[in-house]
Design a protein around this motif. Sequence first.
Motif, PDB file in Angstrom:
ATOM      1  N   THR A   1       0.800  -1.223   0.000  1.00 32.92           N
ATOM      2  CA  THR A   1       0.000   0.000   0.000  1.00 32.92           C
ATOM      3  C   THR A   1       0.833   1.273   0.000  1.00 32.92           C
ATOM      4  N   ASP A   2       2.131   1.180   0.274  1.00 31.37           N
ATOM      5  CA  ASP A   2       2.947   2.383   0.439  1.00 31.37           C
ATOM      6  C   ASP A   2       3.707   2.736  -0.834  1.00 31.37           C
ATOM      7  N   SER A   3       4.080   4.006  -0.935  1.00 31.86           N
ATOM      8  CA  SER A   3       4.855   4.535  -2.060  1.00 31.86           C
ATOM      9  C   SER A   3       5.846   5.564  -1.516  1.00 31.86           C
ATOM     10  N   PRO A   4       6.981   5.762  -2.204  1.00 25.20           N
ATOM     11  CA  PRO A   4       7.927   6.790  -1.756  1.00 25.20           C
ATOM     12  C   PRO A   4       7.262   8.169  -1.716  1.00 25.20           C
ATOM     13  N   CYS A   5       7.623   8.955  -0.719  1.00 26.22           N
ATOM     14  CA  CYS A   5       6.980  10.263  -0.569  1.00 26.22           C
ATOM     15  C   CYS A   5       7.795  11.120   0.387  1.00 26.22           C
ATOM     16  N   LEU A   6       7.270  12.285   0.689  1.00 22.58           N
ATOM     17  CA  LEU A   6       7.871  13.203   1.664  1.00 22.58           C
ATOM     18  C   LEU A   6       6.975  13.252   2.892  1.00 22.58           C
ATOM     19  N   ARG A   7       7.510  12.832   4.037  1.00 26.42           N
ATOM     20  CA  ARG A   7       6.768  12.805   5.300  1.00 26.42           C
ATOM     21  C   ARG A   7       7.148  14.000   6.166  1.00 26.42           C
ATOM     22  N   VAL A   8       6.155  14.561   6.824  1.00 26.43           N
ATOM     23  CA  VAL A   8       6.374  15.739   7.674  1.00 26.43           C
ATOM     24  C   VAL A   8       7.065  15.310   8.967  1.00 26.43           C
TER      25      VAL A   8
ATOM     26  N   ASN B   1      19.800  18.208  -2.150  1.00 27.58           N
ATOM     27  CA  ASN B   1      19.958  18.017  -0.712  1.00 27.58           C
ATOM     28  C   ASN B   1      18.574  17.922  -0.070  1.00 27.58           C
ATOM     29  N   ALA B   2      18.242  16.748   0.459  1.00 34.50           N
ATOM     30  CA  ALA B   2      16.905  16.523   1.006  1.00 34.50           C
ATOM     31  C   ALA B   2      16.615  17.406   2.213  1.00 34.50           C
ATOM     32  N   GLN B   3      17.637  17.762   2.977  1.00 34.27           N
ATOM     33  CA  GLN B   3      17.442  18.573   4.178  1.00 34.27           C
ATOM     34  C   GLN B   3      17.131  20.019   3.834  1.00 34.27           C
ATOM     35  N   THR B   4      17.851  20.578   2.853  1.00 31.56           N
ATOM     36  CA  THR B   4      17.741  22.012   2.603  1.00 31.56           C
ATOM     37  C   THR B   4      16.898  22.384   1.387  1.00 31.56           C
ATOM     38  N   GLU B   5      16.744  21.480   0.440  1.00 32.46           N
ATOM     39  CA  GLU B   5      16.089  21.833  -0.813  1.00 32.46           C
ATOM     40  C   GLU B   5      14.671  21.283  -0.979  1.00 32.46           C
ATOM     41  N   LEU B   6      14.248  20.373  -0.110  1.00 37.13           N
ATOM     42  CA  LEU B   6      12.933  19.758  -0.264  1.00 37.13           C
ATOM     43  C   LEU B   6      11.830  20.301   0.645  1.00 37.13           C
ATOM     44  N   PRO B   7      12.107  21.111   1.669  1.00 40.19           N
ATOM     45  CA  PRO B   7      10.995  21.620   2.478  1.00 40.19           C
ATOM     46  C   PRO B   7      10.002  22.425   1.645  1.00 40.19           C
ATOM     47  N   PRO B   8       8.742  22.004   1.585  1.00 33.90           N
ATOM     48  CA  PRO B   8       7.741  22.740   0.807  1.00 33.90           C
ATOM     49  C   PRO B   8       7.381  24.078   1.456  1.00 33.90           C
ATOM     50  N   ILE B   9       6.974  25.024   0.628  1.00 38.10           N
ATOM     51  CA  ILE B   9       6.484  26.326   1.083  1.00 38.10           C
ATOM     52  C   ILE B   9       4.968  26.269   1.195  1.00 38.10           C
ATOM     53  N   LEU B  10       4.437  26.655   2.358  1.00 39.98           N
ATOM     54  CA  LEU B  10       2.988  26.662   2.568  1.00 39.98           C
ATOM     55  C   LEU B  10       2.386  28.056   2.528  1.00 39.98           C
ATOM     56  N   ALA B  11       3.145  29.043   2.965  1.00 41.33           N
ATOM     57  CA  ALA B  11       2.547  30.383   3.059  1.00 41.33           C
ATOM     58  C   ALA B  11       3.645  31.424   3.215  1.00 41.33           C
ATOM     59  N   GLN B  12       3.240  32.674   3.046  1.00 41.03           N
ATOM     60  CA  GLN B  12       4.104  33.811   3.319  1.00 41.03           C
ATOM     61  C   GLN B  12       3.608  34.461   4.602  1.00 41.03           C
ATOM     62  N   LEU B  13       4.502  34.671   5.540  1.00 42.14           N
ATOM     63  CA  LEU B  13       4.125  35.225   6.842  1.00 42.14           C
ATOM     64  C   LEU B  13       4.346  36.728   6.860  1.00 42.14           C
ATOM     65  N   THR B  14       3.559  37.387   7.673  1.00 45.00           N
ATOM     66  CA  THR B  14       3.683  38.834   7.777  1.00 45.00           C
ATOM     67  C   THR B  14       4.038  39.221   9.204  1.00 45.00           C
TER      68      THR B  14
ATOM     69  N   PRO C   1       8.124  20.406  12.571  1.00 40.56           N
ATOM     70  CA  PRO C   1       8.504  20.725  11.196  1.00 40.56           C
ATOM     71  C   PRO C   1       8.590  22.207  10.856  1.00 40.56           C
ATOM     72  N   GLU C   2       8.077  23.084  11.734  1.00 37.49           N
ATOM     73  CA  GLU C   2       7.938  24.483  11.342  1.00 37.49           C
ATOM     74  C   GLU C   2       9.288  25.118  10.993  1.00 37.49           C
ATOM     75  N   LEU C   3       9.358  25.691   9.811  1.00 39.75           N
ATOM     76  CA  LEU C   3      10.517  26.457   9.370  1.00 39.75           C
ATOM     77  C   LEU C   3      10.026  27.835   8.945  1.00 39.75           C
ATOM     78  N   GLN C   4      10.674  28.881   9.453  1.00 37.05           N
ATOM     79  CA  GLN C   4      10.340  30.250   9.058  1.00 37.05           C
ATOM     80  C   GLN C   4      11.611  30.886   8.512  1.00 37.05           C
TER      81      GLN C   4
ATOM     82  N   GLN D   1       7.491  27.125   5.965  1.00 37.16           N
ATOM     83  CA  GLN D   1       7.821  25.863   5.319  1.00 37.16           C
ATOM     84  C   GLN D   1       7.743  24.733   6.338  1.00 37.16           C
ATOM     85  N   LEU D   2       7.683  23.496   5.839  1.00 39.28           N
ATOM     86  CA  LEU D   2       7.688  22.324   6.705  1.00 39.28           C
ATOM     87  C   LEU D   2       8.897  21.449   6.385  1.00 39.28           C
TER      88      LEU D   2
END
Length: 429
Positions: free
Chosen positions: A83-90, A168-181, A94-97, A103-104
């Motif tokens: 049932t599983d497939s390769p993916c990106l797990r949170v 680089n999985a650590q630095t280049e793969l974190p997805p962007i979710l929003a822009q903070l103000t 995970p919070e990155l600002q 980002q996560l």
Amino acid sequence: MREEFNQGLIDFLKASPTPFHATAALAQRLQAAGFRHLDERAPWHTEAGGRYYVTRNDSSIIAFKLGQRSPVEGGLRLVGAHTDSPCLRVKPHPELQRQGFFQLGVEVYGGALFAPWFDRDLSLAGRVTFRESGKVQSQLIDFQTPIAVIPNLAIHLNREANQGWAINAQTELPPILAQLTGSEAADFRALLADQLASEHGLSADAVLDYELSFYDTQAAAVIGLNRDFIAGARLDNLLSCYAGLQALLAAPDAESCVLVCNDHEEVGSTSACGADGPMLEQVLRRVLPDGDAFVRCIQRSLLVSADNAHALHPNYPDKHDENHGPKLNAGPVIKINSNQRYATNSETAGFFRHLCLENEVPVQSFVTRSDMGCGSTIGPLTAGHLGVRTVDIGLPTFAMHSIRELAGSHDLAHLVKVLTAFYTSPELP
């Protein structure tokens, strides 16, 4: 029928962004077909002619029909998939600002191809464990809409990109979710609590933990000038899960038939619900007689381990042995490896080939190049635990472990047909 199967697969893939959702979708279809859920924590009462299913960890499922003929005399017809497939797990925290963006942090699950994850419209799904009114419970969630993206770096800033570069999985793969103000702070658990409320009407006092994966929101589709292909995420290996389900539902009730769809194949299968764990044997021992009769049953049984095979790519023909390059839309592939990376032997391969010939299903063979390593699947692990004879097969695909894979639009019907014939077969070798 081919179009019906293909549309059914597309619908199943959409409902199954994670192994948890795939298991729930399989269970829903089994219940609609009259299969009864068995709770592993309760006593079981099964009978000849009964239809049952068991889940573990919400991510693995075993469904079975007990035939009118005793399985000790007739054996079991087992089909296995994962049932599983390769993916990106949170990650847990995970919070990155960074530079004003929310980002996560993610962990790579399995052997993913990284590059195809860039510039895709991503959503998030999985299982959340939370507390509501002092009670700890879990719930599946799926944001469904695109909520994240991993933008590529422009060619102007990475002139060597088309010459290849190590991502680089650590630095280049974190997805962007929003822009903070301003001083706005990101709170991922609060976001999950809001999702539980909006999707399920639940009021979580605290989000305790989760297993969440990003996925591509682009739907699977039949594509090509002549509609020759199915493109979609998680074809490896939800395609085989779906084919096994269709075959199980179509098979008559004379023989005892089993469909097992395990989680964690992409990371080695060693878990309580993986193929290198005890789940299948424990389920079978609760259903079959003990001792001598159990061994007799297993030795009369056969497992068809169904997991996708590497199709011959027109741009990379030298990646295959010249006599063993499976083609799309040319039928299922018998996978062979003399070092037991696949559990196929001459008897089990011969029987599967016989089934294909008898049912006018085209069949192919795959052996990896002698100067290349060979992957593996659940076949050898299940055979090693149960001692059951096994043939490893699969449908040919391109771009295995990409975020979007490609299979032949004729092949699913071929696989369902031969698996149905396997479940129906009155005699096993």
